[in-house]
Design a protein around this motif. Sequence first.
Motif, PDB file in Angstrom:
ATOM      1  N   VAL A  19       0.838  -1.208   0.000  1.00  0.00           N
ATOM      2  CA  VAL A  19       0.000   0.000   0.000  1.00  0.00           C
ATOM      3  C   VAL A  19       0.872   1.257   0.000  1.00  0.00           C
ATOM      4  O   VAL A  19       0.646   2.194  -0.774  1.00  0.00           O
ATOM      5  CB  VAL A  19      -0.947   0.008   1.213  1.00  0.00           C
ATOM      6  N   ILE A  20       1.864   1.292   0.872  1.00  0.00           N
ATOM      7  CA  ILE A  20       2.695   2.493   1.022  1.00  0.00           C
ATOM      8  C   ILE A  20       3.522   2.783  -0.223  1.00  0.00           C
ATOM      9  O   ILE A  20       3.771   3.949  -0.561  1.00  0.00           O
ATOM     10  CB  ILE A  20       3.611   2.355   2.255  1.00  0.00           C
ATOM     11  N   PHE A  21       3.926   1.742  -0.952  1.00  0.00           N
ATOM     12  CA  PHE A  21       4.777   1.970  -2.112  1.00  0.00           C
ATOM     13  C   PHE A  21       4.039   1.937  -3.446  1.00  0.00           C
ATOM     14  O   PHE A  21       4.458   2.593  -4.399  1.00  0.00           O
ATOM     15  CB  PHE A  21       5.929   0.955  -2.134  1.00  0.00           C
ATOM     16  N   ILE A  22       2.931   1.195  -3.513  1.00  0.00           N
ATOM     17  CA  ILE A  22       2.213   1.106  -4.783  1.00  0.00           C
ATOM     18  C   ILE A  22       1.261   2.286  -4.979  1.00  0.00           C
ATOM     19  O   ILE A  22       1.196   2.866  -6.067  1.00  0.00           O
ATOM     20  CB  ILE A  22       1.433  -0.224  -4.876  1.00  0.00           C
ATOM     21  N   VAL A  23       0.533   2.662  -3.920  1.00  0.00           N
ATOM     22  CA  VAL A  23      -0.436   3.754  -4.036  1.00  0.00           C
ATOM     23  C   VAL A  23       0.220   5.063  -4.506  1.00  0.00           C
ATOM     24  O   VAL A  23      -0.277   5.708  -5.441  1.00  0.00           O
ATOM     25  CB  VAL A  23      -1.187   3.969  -2.702  1.00  0.00           C
ATOM     26  N   PRO A  24       1.342   5.495  -3.896  1.00  0.00           N
ATOM     27  CA  PRO A  24       1.970   6.733  -4.379  1.00  0.00           C
ATOM     28  C   PRO A  24       2.401   6.660  -5.846  1.00  0.00           C
ATOM     29  O   PRO A  24       2.395   7.682  -6.549  1.00  0.00           O
ATOM     30  CB  PRO A  24       3.200   6.879  -3.465  1.00  0.00           C
ATOM     31  N   MET A  25       2.756   5.443  -6.296  1.00  0.00           N
ATOM     32  CA  MET A  25       3.202   5.297  -7.678  1.00  0.00           C
ATOM     33  C   MET A  25       2.080   5.584  -8.671  1.00  0.00           C
ATOM     34  O   MET A  25       2.329   5.918  -9.835  1.00  0.00           O
ATOM     35  CB  MET A  25       3.747   3.882  -7.908  1.00  0.00           C
ATOM     36  N   LEU A  26       0.827   5.461  -8.207  1.00  0.00           N
ATOM     37  CA  LEU A  26      -0.316   5.747  -9.074  1.00  0.00           C
ATOM     38  C   LEU A  26      -0.387   7.230  -9.423  1.00  0.00           C
ATOM     39  O   LEU A  26      -1.040   7.610 -10.392  1.00  0.00           O
ATOM     40  CB  LEU A  26      -1.609   5.306  -8.387  1.00  0.00           C
ATOM     41  N   PHE A  27       0.273   8.052  -8.611  1.00  0.00           N
ATOM     42  CA  PHE A  27       0.223   9.499  -8.821  1.00  0.00           C
ATOM     43  C   PHE A  27       1.528  10.040  -9.408  1.00  0.00           C
ATOM     44  O   PHE A  27       1.721  11.255  -9.457  1.00  0.00           O
ATOM     45  CB  PHE A  27      -0.071  10.203  -7.488  1.00  0.00           C
ATOM     46  N   ARG A  28       2.396   9.153  -9.839  1.00  0.00           N
ATOM     47  CA  ARG A  28       3.696   9.574 -10.369  1.00  0.00           C
ATOM     48  C   ARG A  28       3.551  10.552 -11.535  1.00  0.00           C
ATOM     49  O   ARG A  28       4.191  11.605 -11.569  1.00  0.00           O
ATOM     50  CB  ARG A  28       4.516   8.359 -10.840  1.00  0.00           C
ATOM     51  N   ASP A  29       2.697  10.217 -12.492  1.00  0.00           N
ATOM     52  CA  ASP A  29       2.546  11.056 -13.676  1.00  0.00           C
ATOM     53  C   ASP A  29       2.003  12.436 -13.320  1.00  0.00           C
ATOM     54  O   ASP A  29       2.458  13.457 -13.862  1.00  0.00           O
ATOM     55  CB  ASP A  29       1.630  10.381 -14.701  1.00  0.00           C
ATOM     56  N   LYS A  30       1.027  12.472 -12.410  1.00  0.00           N
ATOM     57  CA  LYS A  30       0.446  13.754 -12.013  1.00  0.00           C
ATOM     58  C   LYS A  30       1.485  14.614 -11.297  1.00  0.00           C
ATOM     59  O   LYS A  30       1.560  15.832 -11.508  1.00  0.00           O
ATOM     60  CB  LYS A  30      -0.756  13.529 -11.101  1.00  0.00           C
ATOM     61  N   ILE A  31       2.272  13.973 -10.441  1.00  0.00           N
ATOM     62  CA  ILE A  31       3.293  14.714  -9.704  1.00  0.00           C
ATOM     63  C   ILE A  31       4.381  15.207 -10.654  1.00  0.00           C
ATOM     64  O   ILE A  31       4.870  16.336 -10.537  1.00  0.00           O
ATOM     65  CB  ILE A  31       3.894  13.830  -8.595  1.00  0.00           C
ATOM     66  N   LYS A  32       4.769  14.375 -11.615  1.00  0.00           N
ATOM     67  CA  LYS A  32       5.765  14.794 -12.602  1.00  0.00           C
ATOM     68  C   LYS A  32       5.264  16.002 -13.392  1.00  0.00           C
ATOM     69  O   LYS A  32       6.011  16.948 -13.650  1.00  0.00           O
ATOM     70  CB  LYS A  32       6.079  13.638 -13.566  1.00  0.00           C
ATOM     71  N   SER A  33       3.976  15.960 -13.771  1.00  0.00           N
ATOM     72  CA  SER A  33       3.396  17.074 -14.519  1.00  0.00           C
ATOM     73  C   SER A  33       3.377  18.334 -13.667  1.00  0.00           C
ATOM     74  O   SER A  33       3.653  19.437 -14.147  1.00  0.00           O
ATOM     75  CB  SER A  33       1.966  16.730 -14.968  1.00  0.00           C
ATOM     76  N   TYR A  34       3.059  18.157 -12.392  1.00  0.00           N
ATOM     77  CA  TYR A  34       3.017  19.297 -11.475  1.00  0.00           C
ATOM     78  C   TYR A  34       4.396  19.923 -11.322  1.00  0.00           C
ATOM     79  O   TYR A  34       4.560  21.144 -11.413  1.00  0.00           O
ATOM     80  CB  TYR A  34       2.498  18.839 -10.113  1.00  0.00           C
ATOM     81  N   LEU A  35       5.404  19.082 -11.113  1.00  0.00           N
ATOM     82  CA  LEU A  35       6.765  19.579 -10.954  1.00  0.00           C
ATOM     83  C   LEU A  35       7.271  20.231 -12.232  1.00  0.00           C
ATOM     84  O   LEU A  35       7.946  21.250 -12.207  1.00  0.00           O
ATOM     85  CB  LEU A  35       7.703  18.435 -10.551  1.00  0.00           C
ATOM     86  N   GLN A  36       6.929  19.631 -13.379  1.00  0.00           N
ATOM     87  CA  GLN A  36       7.341  20.196 -14.663  1.00  0.00           C
ATOM     88  C   GLN A  36       6.694  21.556 -14.880  1.00  0.00           C
ATOM     89  O   GLN A  36       7.315  22.491 -15.386  1.00  0.00           O
ATOM     90  CB  GLN A  36       6.947  19.242 -15.801  1.00  0.00           C
ATOM     91  N   GLY A  37       5.432  21.668 -14.449  1.00  0.00           N
ATOM     92  CA  GLY A  37       4.716  22.932 -14.570  1.00  0.00           C
ATOM     93  C   GLY A  37       5.347  24.021 -13.745  1.00  0.00           C
ATOM     94  O   GLY A  37       5.462  25.170 -14.172  1.00  0.00           O
ATOM     95  N   ARG A  38       5.804  23.659 -12.535  1.00  0.00           N
ATOM     96  CA  ARG A  38       6.463  24.631 -11.679  1.00  0.00           C
ATOM     97  C   ARG A  38       7.784  25.108 -12.295  1.00  0.00           C
ATOM     98  O   ARG A  38       8.133  26.271 -12.256  1.00  0.00           O
ATOM     99  CB  ARG A  38       6.746  24.017 -10.303  1.00  0.00           C
ATOM    100  N   THR A  39       8.496  24.144 -12.884  1.00  0.00           N
ATOM    101  CA  THR A  39       9.788  24.491 -13.502  1.00  0.00           C
ATOM    102  C   THR A  39       9.593  25.407 -14.711  1.00  0.00           C
ATOM    103  O   THR A  39      10.262  26.414 -14.868  1.00  0.00           O
ATOM    104  CB  THR A  39      10.526  23.213 -13.957  1.00  0.00           C
ATOM    105  N   ASN A  40       8.621  25.046 -15.571  1.00  0.00           N
ATOM    106  CA  ASN A  40       8.361  25.848 -16.763  1.00  0.00           C
ATOM    107  C   ASN A  40       7.847  27.225 -16.404  1.00  0.00           C
ATOM    108  O   ASN A  40       8.157  28.222 -17.046  1.00  0.00           O
ATOM    109  CB  ASN A  40       7.356  25.140 -17.667  1.00  0.00           C
ATOM    110  N   GLY A  41       7.062  27.281 -15.327  1.00  0.00           N
ATOM    111  CA  GLY A  41       6.481  28.543 -14.928  1.00  0.00           C
ATOM    112  C   GLY A  41       7.489  29.505 -14.377  1.00  0.00           C
ATOM    113  O   GLY A  41       7.273  30.714 -14.327  1.00  0.00           O
ATOM    114  N   SER A  42       8.647  28.962 -13.958  1.00  0.00           N
ATOM    115  CA  SER A  42       9.681  29.824 -13.365  1.00  0.00           C
ATOM    116  C   SER A  42      10.650  30.346 -14.396  1.00  0.00           C
ATOM    117  O   SER A  42      11.510  31.142 -14.105  1.00  0.00           O
ATOM    118  CB  SER A  42      10.451  29.044 -12.280  1.00  0.00           C
TER     119      SER A  42
END
Length: 218
Positions: free
Chosen positions: A194-217
Amino acid sequence: MKKWGGWILIAAIVAGLIVLNQTVLDLSPDRIRGWILSVGILAPVLYVVLYTVRPFILFPASVLSLAGGLAFGPLYGTLLTMAGATAGAILAFMFAKKAGAKRVEEKLGKRGEKLQDQLEHNGFFIVLLLRLVPLFNFDLISYAAGASKVRLLPFALATLIGIIPGTFAYTFLGFSTGSDSTQTIIIAVTIFAVIFIVPMLFRDKIKSYLQGRTNGSE
């Protein structure tokens, strides 16, 4: 040619360490547990020290965490592992600060540069997020943070808080491997999954979020 020679040398050293571990040292969690406990009351101190220097000896954190669970149980093992992992992360962070940003950037490459860009903005939150969801190698985050403008205290606090779930999952799993209770093993495996698989489900969303922050700066 020199550049390739350096990478070949590094690959040979890493491969040599792996072969040495598997054929000579046999540094399994159970063997590490026995070695640590052999020093008696100093066992907790030795364990924390080993975890602290681990980023510099190319030893997998997962194996050491499993050994900590075997040696000290799920609760005490979690506390000791958190102490050692946080201390090791701080040591790697400070090393990167002392080594200088340019030198560390050269070692980290493009992947490290992108991570640094993300760390420049909301250091505490980004480090916390990356500790909770393993998008990057644990030590890579420490070195990249040290080479960026993130301050030590936010980095250390984010690391300490962010590693709680994963640390408990590993130490409890390690503890369960020495248990005769099937129920304990099932619970440990379930928590780990649960602790390791559940967060992996959000990997793509988190990557997009981080990429958005980088591009926005930019």
